[in-house]
Write an enzyme that holds these catalytic residues in place. Structure first.
Site, short mmCIF file in Angstrom:
data_model
loop_
_atom_site.label_atom_id
_atom_site.label_comp_id
_atom_site.label_asym_id
_atom_site.label_seq_id
_atom_site.Cartn_x
_atom_site.Cartn_y
_atom_site.Cartn_z
N LEU A 110 0.84 -1.19 0.00
CA LEU A 110 0.00 0.00 0.00
C LEU A 110 0.88 1.24 0.00
O LEU A 110 1.69 1.43 0.91
CB LEU A 110 -0.91 0.05 1.23
N GLY A 198 1.64 4.14 4.79
CA GLY A 198 2.47 3.21 4.02
C GLY A 198 2.61 1.88 4.72
O GLY A 198 2.97 1.82 5.89
N SER A 199 2.33 0.78 4.03
CA SER A 199 2.30 -0.50 4.72
C SER A 199 2.18 -1.65 3.74
O SER A 199 2.25 -1.48 2.52
CB SER A 199 1.12 -0.53 5.70
N ARG A 200 1.97 -2.84 4.30
CA ARG A 200 1.81 -4.05 3.52
C ARG A 200 0.84 -4.97 4.25
O ARG A 200 0.80 -4.99 5.48
CB ARG A 200 3.18 -4.74 3.35
#
Length: 241
Positions: A110, A198-200
């Site tokens: 993301l 911001g991430s996954r």
């Protein structure tokens, strides 16, 4: 005429996405810069615009649009918006107690431009939640699944099979929000939390289930079908053209 109508609908859809109401977890990040801007604007009017800009970005980042969730039994949906960066065999996080056998892991990255609200991939019961502190590597890297801060959620389907959703902090993310509890029953597409800035999100499919998405594909949380428990179709491949 048809092309013009479709273009207008596309513009309306884009506007609805950008102007969607913010998730409640984002309200402090919206209000604080706005108030600071108004207060400091008495000293220099530029602070007012900076504060409003910060508030506008936070409202955009924390937007929480509604989704049209397909409800057919057997469908496994995307838990997050973003781009598929990896599809590989991997063992689920040990803290979930799902065993040592590798499963297909679909990893979605993301960016700050994606909607960051995460959703349940299927109707299921929350079997276990396990938080683990860690590093803050670039979430697009494969090793982020192992080394970054994460919150892992094991889900049990009605037929007893299990899957897992793992929220992973990214390079600048420092806060994972989980809004479900162990023992809770979830609907497909129900909101389960978010990750800030911001991430996954990793999705571990039930054993033996092939994904119907490919690396590079864009995902829409609660709408994109990642897998179908009733399908015998082999794993898909894709080509960028």
């Amino acid at each position: 005429m048809e092309a013009t109508r479709n273009r207008h609908m596309s513009l309306l859809d884009t506007a609805a996405l950008v102007l969607a109401r913010p998730h409640r977890a984002g309200l402090p990040f919206i209000v604080a810069p706005a108030l600071a801007g108004f207060a400091l604007g008495l000293v220099w009017h530029g602070f007012l615009w900076l504060g409003l800009l910060g508030a506008a970005f936070s409202a955009f980042f924390f937007r929480d649009p509604d989704r049209a969730v397909p409800l057919r039994p057997g469908l496994i949906l995307a838990p997050a918006d973003g781009r598929v960066v990896s599809i590989a065999a991997a063992v689920p996080p040990a803290e979930l107690g799902l065993g040592p056998e590798p499963r297909t892991r679909v990893a979605t990255f993301l960016s700050v431009l994606d909607v960051h609200v995460n959703r349940a991939p299927a109707a299921a019961r929350v079997r276990r939640i396990a938080y683990r502190p860690g590093a803050f590597l670039n979430a697009a890297l494969d090793k982020a699944s192992e080394e970054n801060e994460r919150n892992a959620i094991a889900l049990e389907l009605a037929d007893g099979r299990t899957l897992a959703v793992v929220q992973i902090a990214g390079l600048i993310a420092r806060r994972i929000v989980c809004e479900v509890r162990e023992g809770q029953s979830l609907r497909a597409g129900e909101r389960i939390g978010l990750i800030r800035f911001g991430s996954r999100v990793d999705l571990y499919l039930p054993e033996g289930v092939a994904p119907l998405v490919a690396v590079g594909q864009r995902m829409v949380a609660g709408e994109t079908v990642v897998a179908d428990l009733l399908s015998t179709e082999p794993a898909r491949i894709a080509e960028t053209i």
